[in-house]
Design a protein around this motif. Structure first.
Motif, PDB file in Angstrom:
ATOM      1  N   GLY A 235      11.898  10.583 -12.726  1.00  0.00           N
ATOM      2  CA  GLY A 235      10.595  11.240 -12.650  1.00  0.00           C
ATOM      3  C   GLY A 235       9.936  11.193 -11.289  1.00  0.00           C
ATOM      4  N   GLY A 236      10.456  10.386 -10.385  1.00  0.00           N
ATOM      5  CA  GLY A 236       9.875  10.305  -9.055  1.00  0.00           C
ATOM      6  C   GLY A 236       9.987   8.905  -8.490  1.00  0.00           C
ATOM      7  N   ILE A 237       9.608   8.777  -7.219  1.00  0.00           N
ATOM      8  CA  ILE A 237       9.680   7.511  -6.490  1.00  0.00           C
ATOM      9  C   ILE A 237       8.369   7.300  -5.737  1.00  0.00           C
ATOM     10  CG2 ILE A 237      10.839   6.239  -4.626  1.00  0.00           C
ATOM     11  CD1 ILE A 237      12.811   6.652  -6.788  1.00  0.00           C
ATOM     12  N   TYR A 238       7.831   6.103  -5.859  1.00  0.00           N
ATOM     13  CA  TYR A 238       6.669   5.695  -5.072  1.00  0.00           C
ATOM     14  C   TYR A 238       7.170   4.805  -3.945  1.00  0.00           C
ATOM     15  CZ  TYR A 238       3.228   7.348  -8.455  1.00  0.00           C
ATOM     16  OH  TYR A 238       2.437   8.131  -9.257  1.00  0.00           O
TER      17      TYR A 238
ATOM     18  N   LEU B  67       8.831  -1.122  -0.393  1.00  0.00           N
ATOM     19  CA  LEU B  67       9.046  -1.209  -1.838  1.00  0.00           C
ATOM     20  C   LEU B  67       9.123   0.204  -2.395  1.00  0.00           C
ATOM     21  CD1 LEU B  67       9.040  -2.712  -4.611  1.00  0.00           C
ATOM     22  CD2 LEU B  67       6.530  -2.620  -4.501  1.00  0.00           C
ATOM     23  N   PHE B  68      10.159   0.472  -3.172  1.00  0.00           N
ATOM     24  CA  PHE B  68      10.321   1.762  -3.831  1.00  0.00           C
ATOM     25  C   PHE B  68      10.263   1.523  -5.333  1.00  0.00           C
ATOM     26  CE2 PHE B  68      12.240   2.072   0.299  1.00  0.00           C
ATOM     27  CZ  PHE B  68      11.882   3.339   0.748  1.00  0.00           C
ATOM     28  N   LEU B  69       9.265   2.103  -5.991  1.00  0.00           N
ATOM     29  CA  LEU B  69       9.118   2.017  -7.440  1.00  0.00           C
ATOM     30  C   LEU B  69       9.625   3.326  -8.033  1.00  0.00           C
ATOM     31  CD1 LEU B  69       5.506   0.533  -7.697  1.00  0.00           C
ATOM     32  CD2 LEU B  69       7.673  -0.692  -7.985  1.00  0.00           C
ATOM     33  N   ALA B  70      10.576   3.233  -8.953  1.00  0.00           N
ATOM     34  CA  ALA B  70      11.173   4.428  -9.552  1.00  0.00           C
ATOM     35  C   ALA B  70      10.653   4.630 -10.971  1.00  0.00           C
ATOM     36  CB  ALA B  70      12.690   4.313  -9.567  1.00  0.00           C
ATOM     37  N   LEU B  71      10.355   5.891 -11.293  1.00  0.00           N
ATOM     38  CA  LEU B  71       9.917   6.251 -12.629  1.00  0.00           C
ATOM     39  C   LEU B  71      11.134   6.519 -13.512  1.00  0.00           C
ATOM     40  CD1 LEU B  71       7.067   8.747 -11.693  1.00  0.00           C
ATOM     41  CD2 LEU B  71       6.901   6.282 -12.064  1.00  0.00           C
ATOM     42  N   MET B  72      10.966   6.335 -14.800  1.00  0.00           N
ATOM     43  CA  MET B  72      12.068   6.592 -15.722  1.00  0.00           C
ATOM     44  C   MET B  72      12.477   8.058 -15.677  1.00  0.00           C
ATOM     45  SD  MET B  72       9.995   6.257 -19.310  1.00  0.00           S
ATOM     46  CE  MET B  72      10.770   7.391 -20.415  1.00  0.00           C
ATOM     47  N   ALA B  73      13.719   8.323 -16.092  1.00  0.00           N
ATOM     48  CA  ALA B  73      14.271   9.679 -16.188  1.00  0.00           C
ATOM     49  C   ALA B  73      14.152  10.451 -14.873  1.00  0.00           C
ATOM     50  CB  ALA B  73      13.610  10.446 -17.320  1.00  0.00           C
TER      51      ALA B  73
ATOM     52  N   ARG C 121       0.849  -1.193   0.000  1.00  0.00           N
ATOM     53  CA  ARG C 121       0.000   0.000   0.000  1.00  0.00           C
ATOM     54  C   ARG C 121       0.882   1.239   0.000  1.00  0.00           C
ATOM     55  NH1 ARG C 121      -2.419  -1.413   5.732  1.00  0.00           N
ATOM     56  NH2 ARG C 121      -0.582  -0.993   6.958  1.00  0.00           N
ATOM     57  N   LEU C 122       0.361   2.287  -0.581  1.00  0.00           N
ATOM     58  CA  LEU C 122       1.128   3.514  -0.803  1.00  0.00           C
ATOM     59  C   LEU C 122       1.397   4.274   0.486  1.00  0.00           C
ATOM     60  CD1 LEU C 122       2.325   5.448  -2.956  1.00  0.00           C
ATOM     61  CD2 LEU C 122       0.087   6.559  -3.023  1.00  0.00           C
ATOM     62  N   VAL C 123       2.653   4.684   0.658  1.00  0.00           N
ATOM     63  CA  VAL C 123       3.055   5.526   1.780  1.00  0.00           C
ATOM     64  C   VAL C 123       3.175   6.969   1.300  1.00  0.00           C
ATOM     65  CG1 VAL C 123       4.898   6.035   3.439  1.00  0.00           C
ATOM     66  CG2 VAL C 123       4.259   3.656   2.958  1.00  0.00           C
ATOM     67  N   GLU C 124       3.928   7.173   0.189  1.00  0.00           N
ATOM     68  CA  GLU C 124       4.074   8.515  -0.360  1.00  0.00           C
ATOM     69  C   GLU C 124       4.605   8.461  -1.787  1.00  0.00           C
ATOM     70  OE1 GLU C 124       6.863  10.721   2.065  1.00  0.00           O
ATOM     71  OE2 GLU C 124       8.566   9.989   0.915  1.00  0.00           O
ATOM     72  N   ILE C 125       4.409   9.571  -2.475  1.00  0.00           N
ATOM     73  CA  ILE C 125       4.969   9.776  -3.806  1.00  0.00           C
ATOM     74  C   ILE C 125       5.934  10.946  -3.678  1.00  0.00           C
ATOM     75  CG2 ILE C 125       4.523  10.344  -6.219  1.00  0.00           C
ATOM     76  CD1 ILE C 125       1.580   9.446  -5.716  1.00  0.00           C
TER      77      ILE C 125
END
Length: 137
Positions: A124-127, A116-122, A27-31
């Motif tokens: 662009g940010g981290i979930y 879990l940290f999901l990274a956007l390309m370039a 579940r999402l903690v922050e963007i």
């Protein structure tokens, strides 16, 4: 259900390259944006993703639910496939539009300190997501 984030064709789901994601729920903690600004959900339970061991996933994005696919071509790499998502109108302040916009740009992940940290390309940010604990019957 409508198809969201359907840019390009998506190869069939594969498993095995990311065994640490298969069968997990988060579940999402922050963007965290590339500008270091953060957005947090009003209720973490309204933003969740479950990675199936078969390469399929299910997601809750605020007032909508969806299904799709995921794949990994190597350690730390992940791609989320097109998401079939319900189209309910979520209340003001929802993070739905941001998440749907970013969905196709997720490229890598790391699990650190149980999150879990999901990274956007370039860059662009981290979930950042936390595990969803199993409920005991």
């Amino acid at each position: 259900m409508s198809l969201v984030a359907c840019a390009g064709s998506t190869p069939p789901p594969t498993q095995g390259a990311a065994p640490d994601l298969a069968g997990t729920s988060w579940r999402l903690v922050e963007i965290r944006g590339s500008d270091d600004k953060t957005q947090t959900p009003d209720d973490k339970a309204k933003y969740a993703i479950e990675f199936g061991a078969d390469g399929h996933l299910s997601a809750r994005i605020d007032c909508n639910r969806g299904v799709g696919t995921w794949r990994s071509s190597g350690p730390g790499q992940v791609r989320l496939g097109p998401l079939a998502l319900t189209r309910a109108m979520c209340p003001p302040g929802s993070l739905q539009d941001r998440i749907v916009r970013d969905w196709d740009f997720v490229r890598s992940y790391v699990i650190k300190d149980g999150h879990l940290f999901l990274a956007l390309m370039a860059d662009g940010g981290i979930y950042e997501l936390e595990p969803i604990a199993e409920e005991n019957p």
